[in-house]
Design a protein around this motif. Structure first.
Motif, mmCIF file in Angstrom:
data_model
loop_
_atom_site.group_PDB
_atom_site.id
_atom_site.type_symbol
_atom_site.label_atom_id
_atom_site.label_comp_id
_atom_site.label_asym_id
_atom_site.label_seq_id
_atom_site.Cartn_x
_atom_site.Cartn_y
_atom_site.Cartn_z
ATOM 1 N N PHE A 1 0.817 -1.196 0.000
ATOM 2 C CA PHE A 1 0.000 0.000 0.000
ATOM 3 C C PHE A 1 0.855 1.251 0.000
ATOM 4 C CE2 PHE A 1 -2.559 -2.980 2.778
ATOM 5 C CZ PHE A 1 -3.249 -3.526 1.718
ATOM 6 N N LYS A 2 1.945 1.199 0.767
ATOM 7 C CA LYS A 2 2.807 2.381 0.861
ATOM 8 C C LYS A 2 3.440 2.694 -0.489
ATOM 9 C CE LYS A 2 3.754 1.785 5.749
ATOM 10 N NZ LYS A 2 4.754 1.458 6.754
ATOM 11 N N TYR A 76 -5.677 4.396 3.807
ATOM 12 C CA TYR A 76 -4.536 3.928 4.603
ATOM 13 C C TYR A 76 -4.685 4.316 6.071
ATOM 14 C CZ TYR A 76 0.245 3.041 6.062
ATOM 15 O OH TYR A 76 1.350 2.584 6.718
ATOM 16 N N ALA A 85 -8.491 -3.143 -0.396
ATOM 17 C CA ALA A 85 -7.199 -2.576 -0.030
ATOM 18 C C ALA A 85 -6.070 -3.210 -0.835
ATOM 19 C CB ALA A 85 -6.938 -2.755 1.463
#
Length: 169
Positions: A1-2, A76, A85
């Motif tokens: 995700f980052k 997030y 997600a």
């Protein structure tokens, strides 16, 4: 995700291009002469209309990237651990595109990803690249410009063997 968030943030701040390492460019696109302000790739038909964010091109501060970055950061910080997600980047990028009024988008070039076998007539000379020592083997997925009157050529091959549902081992 980052990584999804960082990719969008850097492009929003600096502009430029992003390519995943499993893309193989075979015919460059001259975005400057086309005066394109934002470009990405639509996933193959039947894949929920998501954008394939392994390739992005944008001018700094583009409103689509601003909307995508905002949605990603909200997701997030809420600790989103749903199935969506997993697709944070492609899902929010498409939602951001849809949320920005057409007049604010500027010149956008949406390329198309497809299976080469489904487009062999359109691109008869396109062949799956041969692997080099130490490289993955490209799948038969191509990215092309679907616009009427656009160039009739494959711009890059996408996905490598082992890349999930698209190209299993």
């Amino acid at each position: 995700f980052k990584a999804d968030i960082c990719r969008i943030a850097v492009l929003f701040l600096e502009g430029g291009y992003y390519f995943d390492t499993d893309l193989r460019v075979v015919a460059p696109i001259d975005f400057d002469s086309l005066q394109v302000e934002f470009s990405t790739v639509r996933e193959p038909d039947g894949h929920t209309g998501r954008f394939f964010q392994a390739f992005l091109a944008s001018r700094p501060g583009h409103p689509i990237l601003a909307a995508a970055l905002s949605a990603m950061l909200q997701s997030y910080t809420r600790g989103n651990t749903t199935a969506k997600a997993y697709l944070l980047g492609p899902a929010t990028l498409r939602e951001a595109y849809d949320s920005v009024h057409e007049a604010q988008r500027g010149e956008v070039l949406l390329l198309q990803e497809a299976r080469l076998e489904d487009h062999k007539r359109r691109f008869p000379a396109a062949e799956r690249p041969k692997p080099q020592i130490g490289e993955g083997i490209s799948c038969n997925y191509i990215v092309y410009d679907p616009r009427v009157g656009g160039p009739k050529r494959v711009h890059f091959f996408s996905r490598i063997v082992g890349a999930g549902e698209y190209c299993p081992r």
